[in-house]
Design a protein around this motif. Sequence first.
Motif, short mmCIF file in Angstrom:
data_model
loop_
_atom_site.label_atom_id
_atom_site.label_comp_id
_atom_site.label_asym_id
_atom_site.label_seq_id
_atom_site.Cartn_x
_atom_site.Cartn_y
_atom_site.Cartn_z
N GLY A 478 58.90 1.93 -16.67
CA GLY A 478 59.30 0.67 -17.29
C GLY A 478 60.59 0.77 -18.09
N ASN A 479 60.74 -0.15 -19.03
CA ASN A 479 61.98 -0.28 -19.81
C ASN A 479 61.64 -0.62 -21.25
N THR A 480 60.51 -0.07 -21.76
CA THR A 480 60.09 -0.38 -23.13
C THR A 480 60.79 0.54 -24.11
N GLY A 481 60.81 0.12 -25.38
CA GLY A 481 61.47 0.92 -26.40
C GLY A 481 62.97 0.79 -26.32
N ARG A 482 63.68 1.78 -26.86
CA ARG A 482 65.13 1.81 -26.80
C ARG A 482 65.53 2.45 -25.47
N SER A 483 65.54 1.63 -24.44
CA SER A 483 65.73 2.14 -23.09
C SER A 483 67.05 1.64 -22.51
N THR A 484 67.59 2.40 -21.55
CA THR A 484 68.84 2.01 -20.88
C THR A 484 68.56 1.52 -19.47
N GLY A 485 67.51 0.73 -19.31
CA GLY A 485 67.14 0.23 -17.99
C GLY A 485 65.84 0.88 -17.54
N VAL A 486 65.28 0.39 -16.44
CA VAL A 486 64.01 0.90 -15.93
C VAL A 486 64.18 2.36 -15.50
N HIS A 487 63.46 3.27 -16.14
CA HIS A 487 63.48 4.68 -15.79
C HIS A 487 62.38 5.39 -16.54
N LEU A 488 62.16 6.66 -16.21
CA LEU A 488 61.20 7.49 -16.93
C LEU A 488 61.96 8.51 -17.77
N HIS A 489 61.63 8.56 -19.05
CA HIS A 489 62.17 9.61 -19.92
C HIS A 489 61.13 10.71 -19.99
N PHE A 490 61.49 11.95 -19.59
CA PHE A 490 60.55 13.06 -19.44
C PHE A 490 61.00 14.23 -20.30
N GLU A 491 60.06 14.72 -21.16
CA GLU A 491 60.35 15.84 -22.04
C GLU A 491 59.33 16.95 -21.82
N VAL A 492 59.77 18.21 -22.06
CA VAL A 492 58.89 19.37 -21.97
C VAL A 492 58.98 20.16 -23.27
N TYR A 493 57.81 20.54 -23.83
CA TYR A 493 57.76 21.35 -25.05
C TYR A 493 56.99 22.63 -24.76
N LYS A 494 57.47 23.73 -25.29
CA LYS A 494 56.75 25.01 -25.19
C LYS A 494 56.55 25.55 -26.59
N ASN A 495 55.28 25.67 -26.96
CA ASN A 495 54.91 26.13 -28.30
C ASN A 495 55.62 25.29 -29.37
N GLY A 496 55.74 23.99 -29.10
CA GLY A 496 56.30 23.06 -30.07
C GLY A 496 57.80 22.90 -30.01
N ALA A 497 58.51 23.72 -29.22
CA ALA A 497 59.97 23.64 -29.12
C ALA A 497 60.37 22.90 -27.85
N VAL A 498 61.34 21.96 -28.01
CA VAL A 498 61.77 21.18 -26.85
C VAL A 498 62.57 22.08 -25.90
N LYS A 499 62.32 21.89 -24.57
CA LYS A 499 62.96 22.70 -23.55
C LYS A 499 63.65 21.79 -22.52
N ASN A 500 64.54 22.39 -21.73
CA ASN A 500 65.20 21.66 -20.65
C ASN A 500 64.22 21.53 -19.48
N PRO A 501 63.77 20.31 -19.14
CA PRO A 501 62.80 20.14 -18.06
C PRO A 501 63.26 20.70 -16.73
N LEU A 502 64.59 20.74 -16.51
CA LEU A 502 65.09 21.22 -15.22
C LEU A 502 64.76 22.70 -15.01
N SER A 503 64.45 23.42 -16.08
CA SER A 503 64.08 24.83 -15.95
C SER A 503 62.66 25.01 -15.45
N TYR A 504 61.90 23.90 -15.39
CA TYR A 504 60.48 23.98 -15.02
C TYR A 504 60.13 23.19 -13.78
#
Length: 505
Positions: A478-504
């Motif tokens: 969808g496009n809810t929140g502070r969004s720049t158009g319809v898309h998925l924002h995807f995040e990855v955390y390891k032991n609480g630290a944000v990581k680059n999803p492309l590495s996984y």
Amino acid sequence: MSVFKGNRWLKRLQKRTEQQAQPAETSADSNNEHKAPSRKKWVAATGAAGLIALGFMLSNQYVKANTTEVFHVSVAGKQAGIVNDKKLVERWVSTRNAALRKQHPNVNIALNRGDIAVKSEKVYKATYDNTKALSRLDQMLKPAVQGVQVKVNGKVIGTVKDEQTAQYVIRRLHSKYVPVHLAKQASQPRLQLASLSATRATPAIGRTVKYVKVMEQVDTTNVMTSDPEQITDAGTVLKQMFGGTAKQVKYTVKENDCVGCIANRFDIPKEQLYRNNPWIVDDMIKVGDVLDLTVNKPAINVKTIEQVVERHDIAHSVVYVYDKSLKAGKMKRVQPGQDGSKKVIYKLTKLNGMLLDEEIVGQVVESKSIPEIIRKGTKVVIEDGTGVFAYPVSGARLTSTYGHRWGRQHKGIDLVGSSTVKAADNGRVTFAGVKSGYGNVVIIDHNNGYETLYGHLKSISVSEGAKVGKGSKIGVMGNTGRSTGVHLHFEVYKNGAVKNPLSYL
């Protein structure tokens, strides 16, 4: 006039000679009227004829001695004056041209010699005035300046001194955004690029220019003018081309606005919007915010397409082997994990050096990761993750990468593709609701140190505490929140630290 005066003198001389001979002729006739003329009369006539011939000869010599060659000088058919030496005109032209070149060293300037005509004439007691003729020539003869106009879409931007300078200007249009040694080879398909534009989160290990194009039509035309001040240098012309004009534009954010939507609506690069508004963090804007949308409009726009290669780690997975011989909750490492590496190939489209679009076009695995193997005792539960993530949408296409962008940190990646959002791995839903800036969000704990976040969902298909399997539906893009158009924002955390999803992925 002296020729005619000499003739009259000879006639008077002849008349006096005839008068002197007349008495002798009369006396002879009285003695014998039928006799031939006397010898004295014959001598007198012969002397008169000799004197006449002598007079003509002296007269011609006098006229010849007083006849000189002069030269009529004209400019475009109009008389400038009379000189006594045609080389005087040539020397004057050479001297005048030398003075013009010294006065205007960076201009191709010279007198138009084709307008000068010099006609010879031989005249008795001729009159001439060299000084006056040359002074008049200086007034009548104007300098001619050769130049080359540089035009953009038919509009004259400036005039340079020659074609070589004009071609230099055209080459510099490319090298403004591509190094000069590459601009000369712009027709070749692969150009190794040293450095361009914004800093990326991961240093590039290779960069090539695939495409360089000046969007406007640039032409040159040879011209002649009499004003050397109309000729400018290459730097001035380039400054006029790239300087452009800028009209200040302000915009107040309205409901359902997003950074990308506003950039597209006003046809400005997203990077320019961030430069103008450095206070924007993570694309978060709210109703009532005032954005500066001022964009410089140059006469020339250069579009480039770059291929950038970056090296990313491939995070090793964690594989659990369930062993009923171990007590519940006990784990034992069987094999340590080792990260791998891959090359990620990006296509960057830029206008005037500013990023318009970014796309992943390929990946090459250099070394595979080695999974960490852990024996885990007793009970097998579905929420335990495998340690290997799958893309959360089918047919995924990257629209924004992870990392530092234009002075701000982007914690995840943005993806578009199928509208169904799926769990990237087994786990348990720890949050399903609304978060500030993210809109509708699902967070999954994979019980192996990893967590994943799925933002801007149109709708949520799971509830907190639910156990989800890898690839199961958790919501709709969808496009809810502070969004720049319809898309998925995807995040990855390891032991609480944000990581680059492309590495996984």
